[in-house]
Design an enzyme around this catalytic site. Structure first.
Site, PDB file in Angstrom:
ATOM      1  N   SER A   1       0.784  -1.200   0.131  1.00 51.60           N
ATOM      2  CA  SER A   1       0.067   0.071   0.225  1.00 51.60           C
ATOM      3  C   SER A   1       0.715   1.262   0.180  1.00 51.60           C
ATOM      4  O   SER A   1       0.229   2.691   0.088  1.00 51.60           O
ATOM      5  CB  SER A   1      -1.261  -0.014   1.141  1.00 51.60           C
ATOM      6  OG  SER A   1      -0.234   0.025   2.148  1.00 51.60           O
TER       7      SER A   1
ATOM      8  N   HIS B   1      -3.751  -2.926  -5.463  1.00 51.19           N
ATOM      9  CA  HIS B   1      -3.593  -3.115  -3.851  1.00 51.19           C
ATOM     10  C   HIS B   1      -5.026  -3.025  -2.935  1.00 51.19           C
ATOM     11  O   HIS B   1      -5.616  -2.033  -3.727  1.00 51.19           O
ATOM     12  CB  HIS B   1      -3.344  -1.327  -3.381  1.00 51.19           C
ATOM     13  CG  HIS B   1      -3.718  -0.767  -1.999  1.00 51.19           C
ATOM     14  ND1 HIS B   1      -3.627   0.236  -1.776  1.00 51.19           N
ATOM     15  CD2 HIS B   1      -3.450  -0.978  -1.240  1.00 51.19           C
ATOM     16  CE1 HIS B   1      -4.019   0.845  -1.161  1.00 51.19           C
ATOM     17  NE2 HIS B   1      -3.426  -0.327  -0.563  1.00 51.19           N
TER      18      HIS B   1
ATOM     19  N   GLU C   1      -6.696  -0.924  -6.721  1.00 52.22           N
ATOM     20  CA  GLU C   1      -5.719  -0.072  -7.180  1.00 52.22           C
ATOM     21  C   GLU C   1      -4.933  -1.142  -8.214  1.00 52.22           C
ATOM     22  O   GLU C   1      -3.886  -1.874  -7.774  1.00 52.22           O
ATOM     23  CB  GLU C   1      -5.275   0.654  -6.283  1.00 52.22           C
ATOM     24  CG  GLU C   1      -5.823   2.086  -5.527  1.00 52.22           C
ATOM     25  CD  GLU C   1      -4.673   2.785  -4.893  1.00 52.22           C
ATOM     26  OE1 GLU C   1      -3.843   2.467  -3.825  1.00 52.22           O
ATOM     27  OE2 GLU C   1      -5.087   4.220  -5.103  1.00 52.22           O
TER      28      GLU C   1
ATOM     29  N   ASN D   1      -4.090   6.167  -1.316  1.00 51.92           N
ATOM     30  CA  ASN D   1      -3.658   7.509   0.426  1.00 51.92           C
ATOM     31  C   ASN D   1      -3.319   8.815   0.193  1.00 51.92           C
ATOM     32  O   ASN D   1      -2.947   9.257   1.175  1.00 51.92           O
ATOM     33  CB  ASN D   1      -3.152   6.240   0.804  1.00 51.92           C
ATOM     34  CG  ASN D   1      -4.055   4.795   0.966  1.00 51.92           C
ATOM     35  OD1 ASN D   1      -5.025   4.865   1.822  1.00 51.92           O
ATOM     36  ND2 ASN D   1      -2.620   3.639   1.341  1.00 51.92           N
TER      37      ASN D   1
END
Ligand code: T1G
Length: 689
Positions: A401, A422, A434, A472
């Site tokens: 991540s 991800h 992702e 993120n």
């Protein structure tokens, strides 16, 4: 698009085709062609009855959603067609295979009879788009199946089986071959009297059904309008009911929630388009090896087993392997107990799982997903081994991540086969995936990863390599503002309350208490070293220094006496007040509007940078990531769509005003945003890129 005609005796078979879903398109001419064919059949003395069916084993997925975005009057053409069918002096029988939903179901109930195959499915999904059945569904369906069943269908958007549709009265017969059965029943004289549903008796349960429907909590605008449409059945003639429905539909069509929901519908399909890879063939994936039996590894294994794949889970530690297997089996058993899964299917999925201690024992797979500890040395070990053992065609994916997928790919001699996958925890629940493309990831690997996402029921979105990829990286700027707001004058419950009122599934303080404050802490420490010029507030660090990591320690920003329910803790208020004093900030009243604008526009500003850098292909990719991975409200369409709706000039002005305030350094307007405003353009204008 085609309407095929076949005269069989005195029965005219009309089959319409508009691949891939037989959308009843006005723009593409299908509705007009069908209307002409019906009129011709009605005028033809050799025709005694008409059987309507959809091509390719599917009836219709409804009106063409692209049709009426800017041409709402096109729906009148659909309504005219349905009125012509209902007014036909010759029986019109809908012969239904596959999906019969939305305007497709409205077409079927405008006919005089309905014969369906057992595998046919029926629904009014319009509510999920912020709409209601706008071509007679709210007036005809209650006359067929009663107001209560009709409202249940309209307000839930759920699909029902042919058997259920027969039981409640939506259809008349179920048969293996609906077209042949329709002809047979007509020939036998069973279906030979016209039976316009609009002339059927008003159901007796309208008032009771409307009353019951209104008891539901937080009814959407579309639900309220749909209930209002059904309610008038008791008091106005059918034709007037149709025009009331049309008025409500037009209002919904132009409403922001519906525009946002339709944006999400098409956006989930647009993000699957990889620029420059349209012609690339995806590699089939039938077997997957998951490396690592921790929380992510088991969640990923469950998601793949749920999609019918064979999964081998590699976990070197005996106890870890046993725990992983136990957790996976328990999930399937729990789903059976809760009626979410049949026992037989659960058994099949369990049987598709193998576990072992080494890659060598795992045997060959089409895809390997590494889900080990988030440490580059461990990733190196795994990918070096994968490079030695995996077959040449295999895709090698990391669930990392935060780490650099290019660096991971460099551990192998086949970087073109390496990609990031991800998953978001819990991996068997969250829709978002992702797909991180390394600099050397091949188009075939990327296309195969996107096809794999669809195969396992995930929304795949491609991200380039950067710190935090797309989701993120944006989330860090959202949290940065949330933490600054705490030291400037707000308290956790106000920040969370404001953002939850905006529609976020969970406010930032609560969501980090759930995810684990220590995760955010380690990211802030790493970034403090890498980006000293972009500091955070110390407030969340102070909470962590007390050993309060959130739900998992029974306390974070909030107390969790029962392990789940947040309880305000005066000690945290004291901690925040002391920190404001320590850094010399005079706390001030901060209104909810500022909280929302600072947190959401921080997302928008970072999102504009991410698109400009090519990390995201389009703004809509960011919207879908936030809708499917971060609990952004569906009725606001994602951060970039929301910014367009607010007006980018307004957004930019607000950002500039924040740049003049405390921590102004965090509000450098993204050049792309400035450019779009200067050109009078929107983020949407970049979505066709
Ligand atoms: N209109 C236009 N395009 C549609 C469409 C529709 N209704 N449904 C699907 N498509 C496109 C979709 O964008 C994709 O194309 C391709 O078809 C395959 O879809 C008057 C007003 C039917 C369950 O809400 O739920 O009727 O984007 O990838 O996974 O009251 O499509 O790739 O170029 O989703 O097999 C009500 C919406 C409309 C159904 C098939 N109907 N569609 O799923 O394929 S409003 C809906 C779906 C209405 C009336 C009201 C799914 C599906 P592209 P797909 P799939």
């Amino acid at each position: 698009m085609n309407v095929f005609e076949r005269l069989e005796g005195a029965i005219l078979h009309l089959q319409f085709s508009n691949p891939p879903v037989n959308a009843l398109s006005v723009g593409a001419g299908l509705v007009g062609a069908l209307h002409d064919a019906i009129a011709k059949a009605v005028a033809d003395p050799d025709v005694a009855a008409i059987v309507l069916s959809g091509a390719e084993g599917r009836f219709s997925a409804g009106a063409d959603l692209r049709d009426f975005d800017n041409r709402p009057e096109r729906l009148d053409r659909l309504r005219d067609l349905f009125t012509a069918i209902e007014a036909s002096p010759k029986p019109v029988i809908a012969a239904i295979e596959g999906l019969c939903i939305g305007g497709g179901l409205e077409l079927a109930i405008a006919a005089h009879y309905r014969v369906a195959a057992d595998r046919a499915r029926f629904a009014f999904p319009e509510i999920s788009l912020g709409l209601l059945p706008g071509a007679g569904g709210t007036q005809r369906a209650p006359r067929l199946c009663g107001a209560s069943h009709a409202l249940d269908l309209i307000l839930s958007g759920k699909q029902i089986s042919a058997a259920r549709a027969l039981e409640i009265g939506i259809i008349d017969h179920v048969a293996d071959d609906p077209v042949a059965e329709a002809s047979r029943l007509f020939a036998r004289g069973t279906l030979n009297a016209v039976r316009p549903s609009g002339e059927m008796a008003v159901p007796a349960d309208v008032a009771e059904a409307v009353e019951a429907a209104r008891q539901a909590k937080s009814l959407s605008l579309a639900a309220l309008r749909a209930i209002a449409c059904v309610e008038v059945i008791d008091t106005v003639p059918f034709e007037q009911g149709l025009s009331i429905e049309a008025k409500h539909f037009a209002e919904l069509l132009d409403s922001r929630p519906s525009k946002a929901l339709r944006h999400g519908f098409f956006g989930r399909r647009e993000v699957a388009r990889i620029p420059g890879a349209a012609k690339v063939e995806a590699r089939r994936i039938d077997s997957v090896t998951v490396v690592g039996g921790g929380l992510m590894g088991t969640g990923i294994a469950i998601a793949l087993l749920d999609a019918g794949l064979n999964v081998t889970l590699v976990e070197p530690r005996d106890e870890g392997r046993a725990n992983a297997r136990k957790a996976i089996m328990k999930t399937f058993d729990r789903n059976v107990e809760k009626g979410r899964l049949g026992a037989e299917v659960a058994a099949q999925r369990k049987a598709a799982l193998s576990t072992c201690g080494t890659l060598e024992e795992a045997g060959e797979a089409d895809l390997y997903i590494e889900a080990v500890f988030e440490d580059m040395a461990v990733k190196r070990e795994v990918f070096t081994a994968l490079d030695r053992i995996a077959p040449p065609h295999a895709i090698l994916a990391s669930n990392t991540s935060t780490l650099d997928v290019d660096a991971i790919a460099a551990f192998t001699g086949r970087p073109q086969n390496v990609v990031g996958l991800h998953f978001f925890s819990p991996a068997n629940v969250m829709r978002l995936l992702e797909i991180v493309r390394g600099a050397r990831t091949s188009p075939e690997t990327l296309t195969s990863a996107m096809a794999f996402a669809r195969q396992v029921g995930k929304t795949g979105v491609v991200a380039g390599v950067c710190d935090g990829f797309i989701g993120n990286r944006i989330f860090e700027e959202y949290l940065r503002q949330a933490w600054f707001l705490l030291e400037e004058g707000a308290l956790p419950q106000q920040v969370d309350g404001a953002l939850e009122a905006f529609g976020m599934a969970m406010g930032p303080c609560r969501v980090m208490d759930l995810a684990g404050q220590d995760i955010g802490w380690s990211i802030r420490k790493r970034r403090a070293a890498e980006q000293p010029d972009r500091p955070y507030s110390r407030v969340p660090d102070l909470v962590c220094e007390m050993g309060r990591f959130g739900q998992k320690t029974g306390a974070g920003f909030y107390l969790y006496p029962d392990g789940r329910t947040p309880q305000i803790d005066p000690e945290i208020e004291q901690l925040i007040l002391a920190e404001s004093e320590r850094i010399g900030i005079e706390r001030r009243e901060i209104d909810d509007k500022e909280i929302v604008e600072r947190c959401i526009y921080a997302m928008v500003n970072e999102g504009a940078r991410i698109v400009a850098e090519g990390i995201a292909y389009r703004p809509v990719d960011i919207d879908i990531i936030y809708l499917d991975g971060y609990g952004f409200p569906a009725e606001r369409g994602g951060p970039m769509f929301h910014a367009d709706q607010q007006g980018l000039a307004t957004v930019l002005d607000t950002i500039v005003s924040f740049a003049a305030g405390l921590h102004g350094w965090a509000w450098e307007p993204a050049p792309m945003l400035v450019d779009l405003v200067e050109r009078g353009e929107t983020f949407a204008s970049l979505n066709c890129a």
